[in-house]
Design a protein around this motif. Sequence first.
Motif, PDB file in Angstrom:
ATOM      1  N   UNK A   1       0.735  -1.043  -0.098  1.00 35.40           N
ATOM      2  CA  UNK A   1       0.132  -0.130  -0.001  1.00 35.40           C
ATOM      3  C   UNK A   1       1.074   1.221  -0.057  1.00 35.40           C
ATOM      4  N   UNK A   2       2.123   1.088   0.885  1.00 37.98           N
ATOM      5  CA  UNK A   2       2.627   2.405   0.890  1.00 37.98           C
ATOM      6  C   UNK A   2       3.351   2.692  -0.555  1.00 37.98           C
ATOM      7  N   UNK A   3       3.951   1.556  -1.144  1.00 38.00           N
ATOM      8  CA  UNK A   3       4.727   1.696  -2.508  1.00 38.00           C
ATOM      9  C   UNK A   3       3.461   2.300  -3.505  1.00 38.00           C
ATOM     10  N   UNK A   4       2.256   1.858  -3.570  1.00 38.10           N
ATOM     11  CA  UNK A   4       1.407   2.144  -4.634  1.00 38.10           C
ATOM     12  C   UNK A   4       0.924   3.480  -4.218  1.00 38.10           C
ATOM     13  N   UNK A   5       0.642   4.063  -3.052  1.00 36.67           N
ATOM     14  CA  UNK A   5      -0.156   5.077  -2.700  1.00 36.67           C
ATOM     15  C   UNK A   5       0.754   6.227  -2.393  1.00 36.67           C
ATOM     16  N   UNK A   6       1.968   6.359  -2.086  1.00 32.85           N
ATOM     17  CA  UNK A   6       2.727   7.298  -1.815  1.00 32.85           C
ATOM     18  C   UNK A   6       3.071   8.398  -2.900  1.00 32.85           C
ATOM     19  N   UNK A   7       2.999   9.689  -2.629  1.00 32.19           N
ATOM     20  CA  UNK A   7       3.076  10.690  -3.477  1.00 32.19           C
ATOM     21  C   UNK A   7       4.094  11.617  -3.198  1.00 32.19           C
ATOM     22  N   UNK A   8       4.587  12.457  -4.148  1.00 32.55           N
ATOM     23  CA  UNK A   8       5.648  13.496  -3.873  1.00 32.55           C
ATOM     24  C   UNK A   8       4.969  14.574  -3.093  1.00 32.55           C
ATOM     25  N   UNK A   9       5.491  15.511  -2.282  1.00 25.75           N
ATOM     26  CA  UNK A   9       4.640  16.447  -1.606  1.00 25.75           C
ATOM     27  C   UNK A   9       3.836  17.480  -2.489  1.00 25.75           C
ATOM     28  N   UNK A  10       4.331  17.720  -3.501  1.00 24.91           N
ATOM     29  CA  UNK A  10       3.600  18.784  -4.595  1.00 24.91           C
ATOM     30  C   UNK A  10       2.391  17.936  -5.013  1.00 24.91           C
ATOM     31  N   UNK A  11       2.424  16.928  -5.568  1.00 27.79           N
ATOM     32  CA  UNK A  11       1.125  16.310  -5.912  1.00 27.79           C
ATOM     33  C   UNK A  11       0.083  16.218  -4.999  1.00 27.79           C
ATOM     34  N   UNK A  12       0.721  15.702  -3.774  1.00 26.26           N
ATOM     35  CA  UNK A  12      -0.401  15.732  -2.666  1.00 26.26           C
ATOM     36  C   UNK A  12      -0.905  16.940  -2.105  1.00 26.26           C
ATOM     37  N   UNK A  13       0.088  18.003  -2.178  1.00 26.13           N
ATOM     38  CA  UNK A  13      -0.425  19.119  -1.253  1.00 26.13           C
ATOM     39  C   UNK A  13      -1.483  20.058  -2.460  1.00 26.13           C
ATOM     40  N   UNK A  14      -1.143  19.780  -3.551  1.00 25.78           N
ATOM     41  CA  UNK A  14      -1.889  20.460  -4.723  1.00 25.78           C
ATOM     42  C   UNK A  14      -3.451  19.733  -4.903  1.00 25.78           C
ATOM     43  N   UNK A  15      -3.526  18.646  -4.881  1.00 27.30           N
ATOM     44  CA  UNK A  15      -4.666  17.855  -4.635  1.00 27.30           C
ATOM     45  C   UNK A  15      -5.427  18.084  -3.560  1.00 27.30           C
ATOM     46  N   UNK A  16      -4.750  18.023  -2.536  1.00 28.26           N
ATOM     47  CA  UNK A  16      -5.716  18.177  -1.125  1.00 28.26           C
ATOM     48  C   UNK A  16      -5.989  19.695  -1.088  1.00 28.26           C
ATOM     49  N   UNK A  17      -5.240  20.660  -1.316  1.00 26.65           N
ATOM     50  CA  UNK A  17      -5.762  22.111  -1.058  1.00 26.65           C
ATOM     51  C   UNK A  17      -6.734  22.405  -2.305  1.00 26.65           C
ATOM     52  N   UNK A  18      -6.351  22.123  -3.508  1.00 24.25           N
ATOM     53  CA  UNK A  18      -7.250  22.411  -4.466  1.00 24.25           C
ATOM     54  C   UNK A  18      -8.638  21.908  -4.566  1.00 24.25           C
ATOM     55  N   UNK A  19      -8.860  20.699  -3.726  1.00 26.28           N
ATOM     56  CA  UNK A  19     -10.178  20.117  -3.595  1.00 26.28           C
ATOM     57  C   UNK A  19     -11.277  21.001  -2.722  1.00 26.28           C
ATOM     58  N   UNK A  20     -10.488  22.095  -1.980  1.00 25.85           N
ATOM     59  CA  UNK A  20     -11.132  22.846  -1.307  1.00 25.85           C
ATOM     60  C   UNK A  20     -11.387  24.244  -1.609  1.00 25.85           C
ATOM     61  N   UNK A  21     -10.931  24.468  -2.702  1.00 30.11           N
ATOM     62  CA  UNK A  21     -10.944  25.900  -3.439  1.00 30.11           C
ATOM     63  C   UNK A  21     -11.702  25.673  -4.963  1.00 30.11           C
ATOM     64  N   UNK A  22     -12.321  24.859  -5.141  1.00 30.80           N
ATOM     65  CA  UNK A  22     -12.929  24.812  -6.700  1.00 30.80           C
ATOM     66  C   UNK A  22     -13.885  25.624  -6.817  1.00 30.80           C
ATOM     67  N   UNK A  23     -13.671  26.532  -7.766  1.00 30.70           N
ATOM     68  CA  UNK A  23     -14.680  27.683  -8.256  1.00 30.70           C
ATOM     69  C   UNK A  23     -14.360  28.971  -7.509  1.00 30.70           C
ATOM     70  N   UNK A  24     -13.413  28.866  -6.632  1.00 28.10           N
ATOM     71  CA  UNK A  24     -13.042  29.977  -5.787  1.00 28.10           C
ATOM     72  C   UNK A  24     -11.636  30.715  -6.389  1.00 28.10           C
ATOM     73  N   UNK A  25     -11.580  31.638  -7.207  1.00 28.92           N
ATOM     74  CA  UNK A  25     -10.587  32.202  -7.724  1.00 28.92           C
ATOM     75  C   UNK A  25      -9.432  32.591  -6.845  1.00 28.92           C
ATOM     76  N   UNK A  26      -9.773  33.187  -5.637  1.00 28.22           N
ATOM     77  CA  UNK A  26      -8.874  33.936  -4.790  1.00 28.22           C
ATOM     78  C   UNK A  26      -8.558  32.769  -3.871  1.00 28.22           C
ATOM     79  N   UNK A  27      -9.344  31.824  -3.435  1.00 32.01           N
ATOM     80  CA  UNK A  27      -9.042  30.765  -2.693  1.00 32.01           C
ATOM     81  C   UNK A  27      -7.824  29.659  -3.461  1.00 32.01           C
ATOM     82  N   UNK A  28      -7.845  29.709  -5.006  1.00 30.76           N
ATOM     83  CA  UNK A  28      -7.169  28.989  -5.817  1.00 30.76           C
ATOM     84  C   UNK A  28      -5.681  29.728  -5.871  1.00 30.76           C
ATOM     85  N   UNK A  29      -5.591  30.811  -5.807  1.00 32.84           N
ATOM     86  CA  UNK A  29      -4.488  31.662  -5.817  1.00 32.84           C
ATOM     87  C   UNK A  29      -3.608  31.614  -4.363  1.00 32.84           C
ATOM     88  N   UNK A  30      -4.532  31.546  -3.567  1.00 32.87           N
ATOM     89  CA  UNK A  30      -3.633  31.154  -1.913  1.00 32.87           C
ATOM     90  C   UNK A  30      -3.223  29.897  -2.155  1.00 32.87           C
TER      91      UNK A  30
END
Length: 659
Positions: free
Chosen positions: A359-388
């Motif tokens: 599971x660790x081998x197949x699910x670990x992500x580099x920090x950029x991919x993980x951070x982008x996916x996690x934070x962008x999920x909370x900013x859908x449709x909000x331009x200011x939030x996406x810029x943040x």
Amino acid sequence: MIDQLTIDRIFAAADIVDVVSDFVPLRRQGANYQACCPFHSEKTPSFVVSPSKGVFKCFGCGKGGNAVTFVMEHESMSYVDALKYLGRKYNIEVHEKERTPEEIRQNDNRESMMVLNGWAADYFHKALTKSQEGRNVGLTYFRERGFTDATIEKFGLGYSPGGYNTFSKAALEAGFKEEFLTGTGLAYKRDDGKLIDRFAERVMFPIHTVSGRVLAFGGRTLKTEKTIAKYKNSPESEIYQKKMTLYGLFFAKKAISQLKCAILVEGYTDVISMHQAGVENVVASSGTSLTTEQVKLIKRFTENVTVMYDGDSAGLKASLRGIDMILKEGMNVRIVQLPSEHDPDSFAKAHTADEVQDYIRTHEEDFITFKCKLLMADSQGDVAARADVIRDVVASIAVIPDAITRSMYAKECGMLMDINENLLIGEVARIRAGVDSDNETREFFERQRQAKAREAAEAISATQSDSKGVSIGSSLEELEKELTRYLLKYGHLSFELLEAGKVFEKNIAQTIVGVMRNEIGFEFQNPTYKTIYNCYVEQMERLGVGVEVPLSHFINHPSAEVSSAAVDLLTTNDNYVPSKLWDKHEIGIQTENDLLSEAVPRAIVLYKSKVIEFIASQLQAQLADPNLDDDTAISLTKKIAALNKERSNIAKQVKRLIL
């Protein structure tokens, strides 16, 4: 005290590379090994281990010694406890006579607290496994959590009995002082003066040093009242600073070094369950926010970190706070997001070791991919939030010290967020410009220091590392240091004295130790150099003239001062300023024969001159006493005149030796 035979066996068995490797990842560099120093912060390795000499030396901070002194320094152990640690490591039975009350009183506070914690860990473990209360309450809980008896034994899990002072009373009866019970936080005093057990009716998790000694404890209540804290930890003390400790590192360090990766989790049970599942390269920040000191502790063993926290969003976002800290140290970070219903503890229990690792081998992500996916999920449709979110990610990239890695992450971020890569690179550069401007001067001097440290580190494996010698202006201590250095390195060798005169006879073959015994006639003022000289003479008389005295007598000397001085003299180029007369005439000591036949007589003559100067100054001070009687004044005047005459003769010798 430990008998000398046992001490000798421990020193003979203790391999310096093997011992240091338990705490610091070493890399072979020629005949020696190098690493970043564990005793001070540095980016360029200046810590060197010499297997042939059996010593370590840091050319950045200056610390050096043998296997025992390394353990003492690194683990804050006494000499005796360092020997015991190495005895256990190499399966050598250590026989020690029972310490007297006076010896116990003389033991320092830190050691007393460590000893108490070790005793407490044994007490809690026995209370868990042997007492009726412990088995009914604590052992039942651990077994319900799925921990096997082998796991309970491995991690030293325990139980603190009920009653307000059951543990404290037992500790006092065992001879431990109240001040250390409160100093470690195992107990505290109420306003009425009563001593109260901190962890009563809690299951216990010992917290270990890298070498396995017990530093502190975590205690979990089994009660359900909301007014009772679920976990209690030992308070900060002389021996325990939470920010500098990682739970489970003692058990994980070997696996981390072998697998070249550390998995970072949050709590005690996360670590224990993962180990039980067969994944042993796991450590925890013990329920607190990750600290810089903890990151640097991991970096001693690997530069790769996989962060694994709870699958819920709060846990995931908490993990982000430590990422920048890891990146700033130049380490590689990957993140594993567990299913939302799991934390590392429950996930490890629900899966086999192979399933966890897969599971660790197949699910670990580099920090950029993980951070982008996690934070962008909370900013859908909000331009200011996406810029943040973009600014947040760019700020993380900006702390990475390596320019190429920064550029690669900026490119990846641009693709993930559909934004111009050059714009991101420019923003990263702008952020770093502010940081670099503030740190430019400091970093310049740090580079200069590191360059000098590298030069010094290379000298340890050089065949010609001898000093150009002392000069006329050298102090008495510098001269004693130089002579002691010659004694250790060349004391048994014979050479021909080249200088004629009262002190030295031309072409007479002698050993350095022989010349020093015959010509100096004074005891060294520095007690450490004096001890080395006396030890050398004692060994020479036992072995015979011309037989090399083993350096282990000095490197492994029971006196830490002697051992440290010997290592320093054998590994470090002396930095005495050569006489300007030598520079003027371009005269240098180039060969070992030159060193023995020219530098040794010169150092001895300069030393005699300095000692005579010292004695004369003392007599002059006595002569200045206005209450001195005539006979004493005449006697002092004659002594001073005789010394001045001798100084004049020596001055002529010094001139001949230099010119």
